[in-house]
Design an enzyme around this catalytic site. Structure first.
Site, short mmCIF file in Angstrom:
data_model
loop_
_atom_site.label_atom_id
_atom_site.label_comp_id
_atom_site.label_asym_id
_atom_site.label_seq_id
_atom_site.Cartn_x
_atom_site.Cartn_y
_atom_site.Cartn_z
N ILE A 149 0.85 -1.20 0.00
CA ILE A 149 0.00 0.00 0.00
C ILE A 149 0.89 1.24 0.00
CG2 ILE A 149 -0.16 0.24 2.53
CD1 ILE A 149 -3.24 0.52 0.36
N GLY B 286 0.36 -5.36 0.40
CA GLY B 286 -0.63 -5.36 -0.68
C GLY B 286 -0.16 -6.13 -1.90
N ASP C 251 -1.28 -9.53 -1.29
CA ASP C 251 -2.72 -9.61 -1.57
C ASP C 251 -2.95 -9.86 -3.07
OD1 ASP C 251 -3.91 -8.99 1.02
OD2 ASP C 251 -3.10 -6.97 0.76
N GLU D 213 1.74 -6.52 7.05
CA GLU D 213 0.74 -5.69 7.71
C GLU D 213 0.88 -5.65 9.22
OE1 GLU D 213 0.28 -7.46 5.05
OE2 GLU D 213 -1.24 -6.58 3.75
N ASP E 23 -6.08 -6.99 5.20
CA ASP E 23 -7.52 -6.98 4.91
C ASP E 23 -7.88 -7.01 3.42
OD1 ASP E 23 -6.61 -4.45 4.40
OD2 ASP E 23 -7.94 -3.41 5.79
C1 LIG Z 1 -6.70 -0.06 4.26
C2 LIG Z 1 -5.38 -0.76 4.22
C3 LIG Z 1 -5.25 -1.56 3.02
C4 LIG Z 1 -4.15 -2.22 2.65
C5 LIG Z 1 -2.98 -2.32 3.47
C6 LIG Z 1 -1.86 -2.91 3.03
C7 LIG Z 1 -0.72 -2.95 3.95
C8 LIG Z 1 0.62 -3.07 3.28
O1 LIG Z 1 0.79 -3.03 2.09
S1 LIG Z 1 1.86 -3.24 4.43
C9 LIG Z 1 3.30 -3.00 3.46
C10 LIG Z 1 3.69 -1.54 3.34
N1 LIG Z 1 4.94 -1.44 2.63
C11 LIG Z 1 6.14 -1.40 3.20
O2 LIG Z 1 6.28 -1.37 4.40
C12 LIG Z 1 7.31 -1.39 2.24
C13 LIG Z 1 8.06 -0.09 2.28
N2 LIG Z 1 9.16 -0.06 1.29
C14 LIG Z 1 10.29 -0.76 1.40
O3 LIG Z 1 10.50 -1.55 2.29
C15 LIG Z 1 11.34 -0.48 0.37
O4 LIG Z 1 11.00 0.71 -0.31
C16 LIG Z 1 11.54 -1.60 -0.69
C17 LIG Z 1 10.21 -2.01 -1.32
C18 LIG Z 1 12.18 -2.82 -0.01
C19 LIG Z 1 12.45 -1.08 -1.82
O5 LIG Z 1 13.66 -0.60 -1.28
P1 LIG Z 1 14.60 0.36 -2.18
O6 LIG Z 1 14.75 -0.20 -3.54
O7 LIG Z 1 15.82 0.62 -1.37
O8 LIG Z 1 13.75 1.71 -2.38
P2 LIG Z 1 13.51 2.90 -1.34
O9 LIG Z 1 14.67 3.84 -1.43
O10 LIG Z 1 13.15 2.37 0.00
O11 LIG Z 1 12.21 3.60 -1.95
C20 LIG Z 1 12.27 4.37 -3.15
C21 LIG Z 1 11.14 5.35 -3.12
O12 LIG Z 1 9.90 4.64 -3.10
C22 LIG Z 1 9.13 5.06 -1.98
N3 LIG Z 1 8.33 3.93 -1.47
C23 LIG Z 1 8.74 2.65 -1.31
N4 LIG Z 1 7.72 1.91 -0.82
C24 LIG Z 1 6.68 2.75 -0.66
C25 LIG Z 1 5.35 2.59 -0.19
N5 LIG Z 1 4.88 1.38 0.20
N6 LIG Z 1 4.54 3.66 -0.16
C26 LIG Z 1 4.96 4.87 -0.58
N7 LIG Z 1 6.22 5.10 -1.05
C27 LIG Z 1 7.06 4.05 -1.08
C28 LIG Z 1 10.16 5.50 -0.95
O13 LIG Z 1 9.57 6.34 -0.01
C29 LIG Z 1 11.16 6.22 -1.84
O14 LIG Z 1 10.63 7.48 -2.18
P3 LIG Z 1 11.58 8.78 -2.27
O15 LIG Z 1 10.63 9.91 -2.53
O16 LIG Z 1 12.51 8.48 -3.41
O17 LIG Z 1 12.28 8.86 -0.96
#
Ligand SMILES: CC/C=C\C=C\CC(=O)SCCNC(=O)CCNC(=O)[C@H](O)C(C)(C)COP(=O)(O)OP(=O)(O)OC[C@H]1O[C@@H](n2cnc3c(N)ncnc32)[C@H](O)[C@@H]1OP(=O)(O)O
Length: 275
Positions: free
Chosen positions: A69, A125, A128, A148, A156
């Site tokens: 997400i 997600g 999912d 999550e 969910d």
């Molecule tokens: C109502 C609720 C419904 C659904 C709920 C679902 C729950 C979930 O999905 S839980 C999972 C949430 N996601 C995470 O915790 C993952 C977060 N991201 C990471 O761990 C890492 O980014 C990576 C996927 C392992 C990739 O790593 P890397 O290649 O080193 O990239 P980064 O430098 O970390 O990220 C680059 C850039 O992307 C942005 N970003 C990454 N993931 C997300 C995200 N999930 N949401 C928004 N943005 C994301 C990150 O912030 C960076 O942005 P910059 O602007 O360049 O800093």
């Protein structure tokens, strides 16, 4: 074909009925934004309705399949749900979650098989989405996390409902309670994916081969197999057998059946009408 902000539909080879659907927000590691949730069901419905498409392969653009997400969107969801009356905010949130679930379930509503080809991260997600896909393959550098619980969320959007029938109840419970990373190799051992490949190119070639094989079969029988397996998952044996008998009483006696028999006798490849 409609243009999307978060997705891209590609037909690599105009003579092929295999279409590629790319999660296409690589700068955010294909995080699932509000735009994604409105576009994804439209993209799948368009592939469902496209008579040239028999099989869909789902990819992630860039270095990862999907980072789950969009974390920024969680704030606006909370703000909206917490503004004003609690009860009404809760009722809105319930409808919102069901709308997001519906976007993921669009994969199952698509009559054509959807194959996930996963590399890099497949988190939250992302899980999912891939658990709603019909077949999954990954690269050896792929990793999965039912993340999550670490964000104080009970998953969910379908993972808790679909994962147990893919990897078994105990494995699903362990993955969902720990949120731990599962490697591509372990995902293969658990049955989450059907194959794991050394590189993205190797996976693309192998998945393309599998998809072309399915695309060459009777589209009616392929869509029937998908529909009946999915319904049978949620029924008991007797109900499932009853359902397939009814299904085949209307769809078994198709031109496709005659064509496959004739083709076998004439030692040629069968050709089928579009779905
Ligand atoms: C109502 C609720 C419904 C659904 C709920 C679902 C729950 C979930 O999905 S839980 C999972 C949430 N996601 C995470 O915790 C993952 C977060 N991201 C990471 O761990 C890492 O980014 C990576 C996927 C392992 C990739 O790593 P890397 O290649 O080193 O990239 P980064 O430098 O970390 O990220 C680059 C850039 O992307 C942005 N970003 C990454 N993931 C997300 C995200 N999930 N949401 C928004 N943005 C994301 C990150 O912030 C960076 O942005 P910059 O602007 O360049 O800093």
């Amino acid at each position: 074909m409609e243009k999307f902000k978060t997705l891209e539909i590609v037909q690599k080879n105009p003579n092929s009925s295999v279409f590629h659907l790319h999660l296409n927000r690589p700068s955010h590691r294909n995080a699932l934004s509000p735009d994604f949730f409105s576009e994804f069901p439209r993209a799948l419905a368009s592939l469902d309705q496209n008579p040239s498409a028999n099989v869909v392969i789902l990819y992630g653009a860039g270095d990862h399949f999907c980072s789950g997400i969009d974390l920024k969107s969680l704030n606006s969801i909370a703000e909206r749900a917490l503004s004003g009356d609690r009860g009404r905010g809760g009722e809105w949130l319930r409808r919102h979650i069901k709308g997001l679930q519906d976007a993921v379930t669009a994969i199952e509503r698509c009559r054509k098989p959807v194959i996930a080809a996963i590399h890099g991260a497949c988190i939250g997600g992302g899980v999912d989405i891939v658990t709603a896909c019909d077949i999954r393959f990954c690269t050896k550098d792929a990793f999965f996390s039912v993340k999550e619980v670490d964000l104080a969320i009970t998953a969910d959007l379908g993972t808790l409902q679909r994962l147990p029938s893919i990897v078994g109840f105990g494995n699903a419970m362990e993955l969902a309670l720990t949120g731990r990373r599962l490697s591509g190799q372990e995902a293969k051992q658990m049955g989450l994916v059907s194959g794991v490949f050394g590189s993205k190119q190797e996976m693309d070639d192998a998945v393309g081969f599998v998809a072309e094989g399915i695309a060459s079969k009777s589209p009616l029988a392929v869509s029937g197999t998908k529909a009946v397996l999915l319904r049978s998952r949620d029924m008991n044996l007797e109900q499932g057998l009853d359902y397939v008998a009814t299904w085949n009483s209307s769809m078994l006696l198709s031109d496709d059946l005659n064509e496959t028999v004739s083709a076998q006798i004439q030692k040629r490849k069968p050709t089928f009408a579009k779905l």
